[in-house]
Design an enzyme around this catalytic site. Sequence first.
Site, PDB file in Angstrom:
ATOM      1  N   LYS A   1       0.839  -1.211   0.000  1.00 59.32           N
ATOM      2  CA  LYS A   1       0.000   0.000   0.000  1.00 59.32           C
ATOM      3  C   LYS A   1       0.874   1.261   0.000  1.00 59.32           C
ATOM      4  CE  LYS A   1      -2.854   0.764   3.632  1.00 59.32           C
ATOM      5  NZ  LYS A   1      -2.550   2.101   4.196  1.00 59.32           N
TER       6      LYS A   1
ATOM      7  N   GLY B   1      -5.288   7.888   5.367  1.00 58.04           N
ATOM      8  CA  GLY B   1      -4.415   8.888   5.985  1.00 58.04           C
ATOM      9  C   GLY B   1      -3.181   9.153   5.138  1.00 58.04           C
TER      10      GLY B   1
ATOM     11  N   ARG C   1      -9.148  12.049  12.303  1.00 58.51           N
ATOM     12  CA  ARG C   1      -7.711  11.832  12.545  1.00 58.51           C
ATOM     13  C   ARG C   1      -6.930  13.150  12.528  1.00 58.51           C
ATOM     14  NH1 ARG C   1      -5.646   6.902   9.072  1.00 58.51           N
ATOM     15  NH2 ARG C   1      -3.909   7.129  10.512  1.00 58.51           N
TER      16      ARG C   1
ATOM     17  N   GLN D   1       4.520   9.270   7.469  1.00 58.96           N
ATOM     18  CA  GLN D   1       3.626  10.164   6.720  1.00 58.96           C
ATOM     19  C   GLN D   1       4.054  11.611   6.906  1.00 58.96           C
ATOM     20  OE1 GLN D   1      -0.342   9.143   7.978  1.00 58.96           O
ATOM     21  NE2 GLN D   1      -0.366   7.254   6.793  1.00 58.96           N
TER      22      GLN D   1
ATOM     23  N   ASP E   1       1.495  -1.118  11.986  1.00 63.40           N
ATOM     24  CA  ASP E   1       0.155  -1.523  11.537  1.00 63.40           C
ATOM     25  C   ASP E   1      -0.187  -2.969  11.915  1.00 63.40           C
ATOM     26  OD1 ASP E   1      -0.334   0.956  10.402  1.00 63.40           O
ATOM     27  OD2 ASP E   1       0.465   0.379   8.451  1.00 63.40           O
TER      28      ASP E   1
ATOM     29  N   LYS F   1      -4.980   5.808  14.613  1.00 65.37           N
ATOM     30  CA  LYS F   1      -5.003   5.145  13.299  1.00 65.37           C
ATOM     31  C   LYS F   1      -6.439   5.181  12.749  1.00 65.37           C
ATOM     32  CE  LYS F   1      -0.652   4.172  12.966  1.00 65.37           C
ATOM     33  NZ  LYS F   1       0.157   4.859  11.957  1.00 65.37           N
TER      34      LYS F   1
END
Length: 445
Positions: free
Chosen positions: A25, A97, A125, A172, A324, A351
């Site tokens: 991903k 996200g 979030r 991120q 994750d 998350k």
Amino acid sequence: MNNARPYKSERSENLHGTFAVPGDKSISHRTVMFGLLAEGTTTATDLLEGEDVMATAAAATAMGASVRKDDQGTWHIQGTGGKLGQPKEIMDMGNSGTSARLLMGLVSGHAIEARFTGDASLCKRPMKRVMNPLTEMGAGFTDHQDGKLPLTLKGSSTLKAITYELPVASAQVKSAVLLAGLNAQGTTTVIETVPTRDHTENMLKGFGVDITTVQNDNGAYEISIQGGQTLKACHVDVPSDPSSAAFPTVAALLCKGSDVILKSIGMNDRRNGIYKVLQNMGADLTLENERIEAGEPVADIHVKGTKTLQGVTVDPEIVPSMIDEFPVLAMAAACADGVTTMTNLAELRVKESDRLAMVANGLRACGVELEEGPDSLTIFGNGTPPRGGALIETALDHRIAMSFLVLGLATEKPVTIDDISPVNTSFPGFVDKMAALGAHISPAD
Ligand code: S3P
């Protein structure tokens, strides 16, 4: 939730076969985003076709890329050469996200205005973690409530380069600042004291960008990027996602007599923590055929359901490399013999759902003894399968949905999740592929 589709999983044994896990991903998102920026046409094989990546593809299209898949399954992203178009409508990031935060960084260095929104989960979030450094660089954020989506971002072609030490271990945030730095005046440096996934750094190099990482005297990583660089289109062969592979892996470990091979799984050292922890728990899990493909380490995972797992204390330093995977690790721990202690988990609360709470509530409902702390989870396994027999709330969280379906393959009574739909964000075909191995997962009546 009117269209919710409840699914149940029931005790299964002897999962057998070879499993093709969908594309990574993180790498798929970046392929589409960097393809949007690049000069020329980027091609990608095994791109993840989950809803999250498709949200990124829709945003790339709205900003001037042409994104299409050919008859052989190869994706083609015709880029803008760095000249983003003004999106005409609000851009919907769905549940993702990664789409929202990385695209905010990417848009910041361009003189366009973009409005971002997302689903009910994403709109809860925190976005301030990217808004703060991007504002410091010169981007403008308006029309938002306390740093949450929906929000409007006004980019600027005269962003100021900054040096930014990450206040949270987040790939991120790191990526958002680096992508803004691509179009800033001067050299942008991100300092990370805790290493997080480095796909942005590695892949930007593949797109011809000069980006350097050095370790300073304190052991922190300093990643620097000079503004004003244009990306060159390239080919990306996306490895299979180690985070997605964790679900069939744990399923095979929990189902007696299983023998499963998961092909070509990404084994980047900043992603593979779950496999190290499972091996520490005594899992019959070997990495075979280890090799480098398209610059990323990959391996086939051979996993057998031959042993009862043992409880472990998870090293807090390994957490970012499996951030994750805690929901599915918790399922393994619930079936293990002994105490499993997991700490340093504060990020799990922000998350796709509050994963600490969702895991703790769901496991308690399945008869598992545990203690939930503000940033920790301790699970008391007794080496026998938990009772199960509960209805689990998934709260738009794909990893909660898949984790509890995996647990139900081992529990005394079936486990039901309230909705299968979130699984499509990262793992299209999950139920069919698990069923092909022999797992009993089906619609709940
Ligand atoms: C991701 C980084 C991680 C991870 C997410 C994907 C990425 O998020 O949880 O699923 O692709 O950069 P954080 O940066 O919030 O830790």
